[in-house]
Scaffold this motif. Structure first.
Motif, PDB file in Angstrom:
ATOM      1  N   GLY A   1     -32.360  -6.578 -37.218  1.00  0.00           N
ATOM      2  CA  GLY A   1     -30.995  -6.711 -37.565  1.00  0.00           C
ATOM      3  C   GLY A   1     -30.564  -8.509 -37.402  1.00  0.00           C
ATOM      4  N   ILE A   2     -31.084  -8.962 -36.466  1.00  0.00           N
ATOM      5  CA  ILE A   2     -30.719 -10.392 -36.062  1.00  0.00           C
ATOM      6  C   ILE A   2     -31.179 -11.201 -37.066  1.00  0.00           C
ATOM      7  N   ALA A   3     -32.415 -10.946 -37.593  1.00  0.00           N
ATOM      8  CA  ALA A   3     -32.846 -11.729 -38.849  1.00  0.00           C
ATOM      9  C   ALA A   3     -32.192 -11.306 -40.074  1.00  0.00           C
ATOM     10  N   LEU A   4     -31.682 -10.192 -40.370  1.00  0.00           N
ATOM     11  CA  LEU A   4     -31.114 -10.101 -41.706  1.00  0.00           C
ATOM     12  C   LEU A   4     -29.678 -10.678 -41.414  1.00  0.00           C
ATOM     13  N   SER A   5     -29.232 -10.826 -40.501  1.00  0.00           N
ATOM     14  CA  SER A   5     -27.780 -11.326 -40.071  1.00  0.00           C
ATOM     15  C   SER A   5     -28.060 -12.907 -40.412  1.00  0.00           C
ATOM     16  N   ILE A   6     -28.949 -13.361 -39.833  1.00  0.00           N
ATOM     17  CA  ILE A   6     -29.265 -14.829 -40.325  1.00  0.00           C
ATOM     18  C   ILE A   6     -29.422 -15.298 -41.818  1.00  0.00           C
ATOM     19  N   ALA A   7     -30.249 -14.364 -42.460  1.00  0.00           N
ATOM     20  CA  ALA A   7     -30.410 -14.522 -43.805  1.00  0.00           C
ATOM     21  C   ALA A   7     -28.957 -14.557 -44.671  1.00  0.00           C
ATOM     22  N   LEU A   8     -27.978 -13.470 -44.271  1.00  0.00           N
ATOM     23  CA  LEU A   8     -26.719 -13.307 -44.756  1.00  0.00           C
ATOM     24  C   LEU A   8     -25.695 -14.415 -44.500  1.00  0.00           C
ATOM     25  N   LEU A   9     -25.800 -14.924 -43.473  1.00  0.00           N
ATOM     26  CA  LEU A   9     -25.028 -16.190 -42.971  1.00  0.00           C
ATOM     27  C   LEU A   9     -25.371 -17.199 -43.793  1.00  0.00           C
TER      28      LEU A   9
END
Length: 402
Positions: free
Chosen positions: A276-284
């Protein structure tokens, strides 16, 4: 002095040493970004060639990162870090002489010094404080980001406001690296010699699929970070922002990322997985770069730069955390760190160079944004896979780690 107080004193010395080392692992590089246009005009170099000032350290990271664990095992990790800090200081001073050849050779030297520290510090932390890996990684990565942000912000004021010129503005960072040399000296007195690795596990880290996923996540997030450091000020200027404001917006980006840099390793260590952290970074990153592409007022651009800051702060600290989270001991952590930072930074080295080349060819930032969006997607995919709860050798317990 009681044994307990002695251990506490040694822990404080170690923490001070780690923080001062971390202060030097990005500042001498991020200080260059706001000065790129000034250096280019003074040296009469092209955009693609001047991009080497950011690319050369990354190439050094890529070439020397795999050698660092071997050197550390021979001479001791702490002693090797001390030598690396001396090389870093020498490179900063050489880079600042004003000669074009020294500018690039000194940059390569400081890249060598940083590469060794980058690789060995996670293993040192894993070996000394395995139960506090998340907290120590957070402090280490936050310290690195804090000084990187400060360096970006003060480069123009030092060069123009105090009339130091770009040479002396860059030379000042040798004072900070010299302080790190002195602070790290106590760590070499009682360093732990590397322990022998049993022969029941001889598989190379390079054969691990999970290690490659960690490596590619590391590579793409680093590539995005260094593209921001090298070219975002120029891109912001093309969007109507003046040079000093562009430099401070780059500083804002890194300051905003500090809470994420500190908290993400702690959060990552408590979660069952880090997908979830990795996907959140990409979205930001996607939202932030989209906003910068379309432009806007200084206030609006500040918002988008802040999103980039949160993403890059979380990205680097998650990468560093994965070295420990995906390994079972300090030996594996150092090898995974060496692999990820070697191949990862070779990937990262291409970004700033390609962006400068694309702009020279097309006189437009559109190809640069296409490249960046592609890297963000790749980073999200590999980060999602690297975030699963598994050790790099968990599936192959009978092979030998090399």
């Amino acid at each position: 002095m009681s044994k307990r107080r002695l251990l506490s004193f040694q822990a404080i010395l170690f923490l001070i040493g780690i923080i001062l080392v971390a202060f030097n692992l990005r500042s001498s590089i991020t200080a260059v970004g706001p000065l790129i246009s000034i250096i280019r005009i003074d040296t009469n170099l092209s955009n693609s060639v001047i991009g080497l000032l950011t690319t050369l350290p990354l190439l050094a990271f890529g070439v020397f990162s795999t050698l660092a664990p071997r050197i550390g095992r021979k001479y001791g990790n702490e002693t090797t870090v001390l030598i690396a800090l001396i090389i870093l200081t020498s490179g900063i001073l050489l880079r600042s002489t004003g000669m074009v050849s020294a500018l690039f050779f000194g940059t390569a030297m400081l890249g060598l010094g940083i590469a060794i520290c980058n690789v060995l510090i996670p293993g040192i932390v894993k070996g000394r404080y395995p139960e506090k890996m998340g907290v120590m990684t957070g402090i280490y990565s936050a310290s690195m980001a804090l000084m990187a942000a400060f360096a970006s912000g003060v480069s123009i004021p030092l060069a123009q406001g105090l009339n130091l010129g770009w040479q002396q503005s860059l030379a000042i960072w040798a004072v900070l690296s010299g302080m790190a040399v002195l602070a790290w000296l106590p760590q070499t007195r009682n360093q732990k010699r590397p322990t022998a690795i049993s022969n029941h596990s001889k598989s190379s880290i390079w054969t691990s699929k999970l290690a490659w996923q960690v490596t590619l996540f590391m590579g793409f997030q680093s590539c995005i970070f260094y593209c921001i450091i090298a070219w975002i000020p120029e891109i912001l200027v093309s969007r109507g922002i003046d040079i000093p404001t562009a430099g401070w917006l780059l500083t804002l980006t890194q300051i905003v990322g500090l809470p994420a840099t500190l908290l993400v390793p702690i959060l990552a260590g408590r979660l069952a997985n880090q997908r979830g952290i990795a996907l959140s970074i990409a979205l930001l990153y996607l939202i932030g770069f989209s906003g910068i592409y379309f432009g806007g007022s200084v206030g609006v651009m500040s918002l988008y730069m802040s999103l980039l800051g949160l993403a890059q702060g979380a990205g680097i600290s998650l990468s560093l955390s994965l070295f420990g989270l995906r390994s079972q001991n300090a030996y594996d952590a150092s090898n995974l760190s060496g692999m990820a930072q070697s191949a990862g930074y070779l990937i990262a080295a291409m970004g700033p160079l390609l962006i400068g080349l694309f702009f020279d060819l097309f006189h437009s930032w559109i190809p640069a944004f296409i490249l960046i969006f592609g890297m963000i997607i790749a980073m999200g995919v590999f980060g999602f896979n690297a975030g699963r709860n598994q050790y790099v050798f968990q599936a192959e317990p009978e092979k030998l780690r090399a």
